[in-house]
Design an enzyme around this catalytic site. Structure first.
Site, PDB file in Angstrom:
ATOM      1  N   CYS A 113      -6.272  27.347  67.006  1.00  0.00           N
ATOM      2  CA  CYS A 113      -7.020  26.507  67.943  1.00  0.00           C
ATOM      3  C   CYS A 113      -6.421  26.761  69.326  1.00  0.00           C
ATOM      4  O   CYS A 113      -5.239  26.497  69.553  1.00  0.00           O
ATOM      5  CB  CYS A 113      -6.853  25.047  67.509  1.00  0.00           C
ATOM      6  SG  CYS A 113      -7.614  23.884  68.627  1.00  0.00           S
ATOM      7  N   CYS A 149     -10.376  11.479  74.794  1.00  0.00           N
ATOM      8  CA  CYS A 149      -9.655  12.765  74.687  1.00  0.00           C
ATOM      9  C   CYS A 149      -8.432  12.762  75.595  1.00  0.00           C
ATOM     10  O   CYS A 149      -8.545  12.496  76.794  1.00  0.00           O
ATOM     11  CB  CYS A 149     -10.594  13.898  75.087  1.00  0.00           C
ATOM     12  SG  CYS A 149      -9.774  15.492  75.213  1.00  0.00           S
TER      13      CYS A 149
HETATM   14  N1  SAH Z   1     -14.024  20.775  75.555  1.00  0.00           N
HETATM   15  C1  SAH Z   1     -14.550  21.227  74.330  1.00  0.00           C
HETATM   16  C2  SAH Z   1     -13.502  21.785  73.399  1.00  0.00           C
HETATM   17  C3  SAH Z   1     -12.182  21.091  73.303  1.00  0.00           C
HETATM   18  S1  SAH Z   1     -12.192  19.522  72.504  1.00  0.00           S
HETATM   19  C4  SAH Z   1     -15.363  20.143  73.641  1.00  0.00           C
HETATM   20  O1  SAH Z   1     -15.296  19.001  74.076  1.00  0.00           O
HETATM   21  O2  SAH Z   1     -16.072  20.476  72.698  1.00  0.00           O
HETATM   22  C5  SAH Z   1     -12.420  19.947  70.785  1.00  0.00           C
HETATM   23  C6  SAH Z   1     -12.984  18.834  69.932  1.00  0.00           C
HETATM   24  O3  SAH Z   1     -12.044  17.761  69.786  1.00  0.00           O
HETATM   25  C7  SAH Z   1     -14.235  18.219  70.531  1.00  0.00           C
HETATM   26  O4  SAH Z   1     -15.245  18.025  69.577  1.00  0.00           O
HETATM   27  C8  SAH Z   1     -13.712  16.900  71.019  1.00  0.00           C
HETATM   28  O5  SAH Z   1     -14.745  15.985  71.160  1.00  0.00           O
HETATM   29  C9  SAH Z   1     -12.727  16.542  69.962  1.00  0.00           C
HETATM   30  N2  SAH Z   1     -11.808  15.483  70.371  1.00  0.00           N
HETATM   31  C10 SAH Z   1     -11.362  15.231  71.616  1.00  0.00           C
HETATM   32  N3  SAH Z   1     -10.517  14.171  71.597  1.00  0.00           N
HETATM   33  C11 SAH Z   1     -10.432  13.751  70.325  1.00  0.00           C
HETATM   34  C12 SAH Z   1      -9.693  12.718  69.672  1.00  0.00           C
HETATM   35  N4  SAH Z   1      -8.868  11.931  70.349  1.00  0.00           N
HETATM   36  N5  SAH Z   1      -9.834  12.586  68.337  1.00  0.00           N
HETATM   37  C13 SAH Z   1     -10.638  13.432  67.642  1.00  0.00           C
HETATM   38  N6  SAH Z   1     -11.343  14.417  68.202  1.00  0.00           N
HETATM   39  C14 SAH Z   1     -11.251  14.589  69.540  1.00  0.00           C
HETATM   40 FE1  SF4 Z   2     -13.543  18.483  75.485  1.00  0.00          FE
HETATM   41 FE2  SF4 Z   2     -14.132  16.171  76.737  1.00  0.00          FE
HETATM   42 FE3  SF4 Z   2     -11.599  16.679  76.033  1.00  0.00          FE
HETATM   43 FE4  SF4 Z   2     -12.722  18.052  78.005  1.00  0.00          FE
HETATM   44  S1  SF4 Z   2     -12.291  15.855  78.024  1.00  0.00           S
HETATM   45  S2  SF4 Z   2     -11.474  18.867  76.333  1.00  0.00           S
HETATM   46  S3  SF4 Z   2     -14.846  18.199  77.302  1.00  0.00           S
HETATM   47  S4  SF4 Z   2     -13.368  16.411  74.640  1.00  0.00           S
END
Ligand code: SAH
Ligand code: SF4
Length: 383
Positions: free
Chosen positions: A109, A123
């Site tokens: 990843c 996130c």
């Molecule tokens: N920016 C991109 C890729 C990175 S995040 C995107 O948002 O798709 C990768 C995945 O992790 C995404 O599906 C995101 O929604 C998920 N994700 C982010 N924060 C998370 C959390 N705290 N718990 C579980 N999944 C999370």
């Molecule tokens: Fe993905 Fe949203 Fe986290 Fe950016 S902020 S890495 S778009 S899940």
């Protein structure tokens, strides 16, 4: 004054760029192929080891170029075999990469940006703000480094099935680390091309997944430039809720996103889009919203991957209880929608989805806006 030569990191050059480089010194493109194999297939970083290249070419390369992944600051190992590296990308910024060994595959990843500008409230990368885009060399460097490290370790902790994947200890790459890959399009594209190139990593296009929060125009560009598997972070079946969970939705609302998914499917190596859906207690986990997803599944060929929310200190959000996740998944499956629930891996070392925070020197005001949890909660209640 002596001329200062800016040395080039070859990790960031695809075949065409390597061919241009050696062409300047009068060498034929097949030399670029050899070079590419040494660097990526064999993971070599010293020109002396490239024994089938002429001494003159090796000297020229050593003078003008180098091969180097970002420097590793720390490595952590989870009890479940997951490994996480923190890479220094300069000026006090660090990014994270995670290797997840399974019986039949090894998934890396990787990160595409130091931070993220999208700012999803669930996130932890979003909370860090944004510093800069990673270069192709920094993106590919994560794979280059991790493959050497995993190979040195005997291929990870897997046992048993999936011999084909075991021959290649990193069989899958997902852009699900820090950052929004489609907001760093050119550099990510360079990395993707190397990942699927037989003379570099030779990964199957079906095993390289770009995960996006929904950058519609770049989904179209990817379809024509380098179609790989696509995962879309959906998280809500309607615009009102998605506007809050994935702020980019205000720019590219659901109808446009779903249309882009259908256009992508005409080029994609798989015949479905994976919709990721983070399960947030009391926010997006009701049966009614599951019905909304069923409706979406009639508009786009898709599978759902439900991700139990991984908490981090500032979020103020909670993971849906496991019974709720099961029932939500069951509703989708009863309607004939293929649905999986993502296993949480590496959470003892904060390597699970959404827990990657690295170290980002924020150059935006996103991080200041986000921690206003009270406001986000009020917004969510109104939906
Ligand atoms: N920016 C991109 C890729 C990175 S995040 C995107 O948002 O798709 C990768 C995945 O992790 C995404 O599906 C995101 O929604 C998920 N994700 C982010 N924060 C998370 C959390 N705290 N718990 C579980 N999944 C999370
Ligand atoms: Fe993905 Fe949203 Fe986290 Fe950016 S902020 S890495 S778009 S899940």
């Amino acid at each position: 004054m002596p001329t200062v030569i800016e040395r080039i990191n070859l990790l960031g050059l695809d075949f065409a760029a390597l061919a241009d480089l050696v062409g300047q010194w009068g060498d034929k493109p097949f030399r670029a192929r050899q070079l590419e194999r040494w660097i990526h297939r064999h993971g070599v970083d010293s020109f002396d080891e490239m024994t089938d290249l002429a001494r003159d070419l090796r000297d020229q390369l050593a003078h003008r170029c180098f091969i180097s992944a970002p420097e590793v600051l720390t490595e952590q190992r989870s009890t479940d075999g997951t490994r996480k590296w923190l890479f220094d990308v300069g000026r006090n910024n660090a990014i994270e990469t995670v290797f997840i060994p399974e019986d039949d595959r090894g998934t890396l990843c990787i990160s595409s940006q130091a931070g993220c500008t999208v700012g999803c409230p669930f996130c932890s990368t979003g909370y860090q703000g944004f510093n800069r885009n990673l270069t192709t060399a920094e993106i590919v460097g994560q794979l280059w480094y991790a493959r050497r490290a995993v190979e040195a370790d005997g291929g990870g902790a897997r046992t048993g099935r999936g011999q084909a994947a075991l021959d290649r200890p990193i069989s899958n790459v997902v852009f699900m680390g820090m950052g929004e890959p489609l907001l760093n399009y050119q550099q990510v594209l360079g990395a993707l091309r190397l990942m699927v190139d037989d003379n570099a990593y030779g990964l199957s296009r079906r095993r390289v997944t770009v995960s996006t929060s929904g950058v519609v125009p770049m989904i179209d560009r990817l379809a024509s430039d380098c179609p790989v598997a696509l995962a879309v972070s959906l998280h809500a079946p309607n615009d009102a809720l998605r506007d809050r969970l994935v702020p980019l939705n205000r720019k590219y609302p659901l109808a446009e996103l779903l249309a882009a998914c259908n256009r992508y499917l005409q080029h994609a190596p798989r015949d479905f889009i994976t919709f990721e859906y983070v399960m947030l207690d009391g926010v997006n986990d009701s049966d009614e919203l599951a019905e909304g997803l069923v409706e979406i599944s009639t508009r786009v060929r898709c599978k759902f991957n439900l991700i139990p929310f991984n908490p981090f200190p500032q979020s103020g959000l909670k993971r849906s209880p496991s019974g709720r996740i099961r029932q939500f998944a069951q509703r989708l499956m009863d309607a004939g929608v293929v649905t999986t629930v993502r296993k949480t891996r590496g959470d003892d070392i904060a390597a699970a989805c959404g827990q990657l925070a690295g170290n980002v020197k924020d150059r935006t005001r996103i991080a200041q806006r986000l921690p206003d949890r009270a406001r986000v909660d009020r917004d969510l209640e109104r939906v």
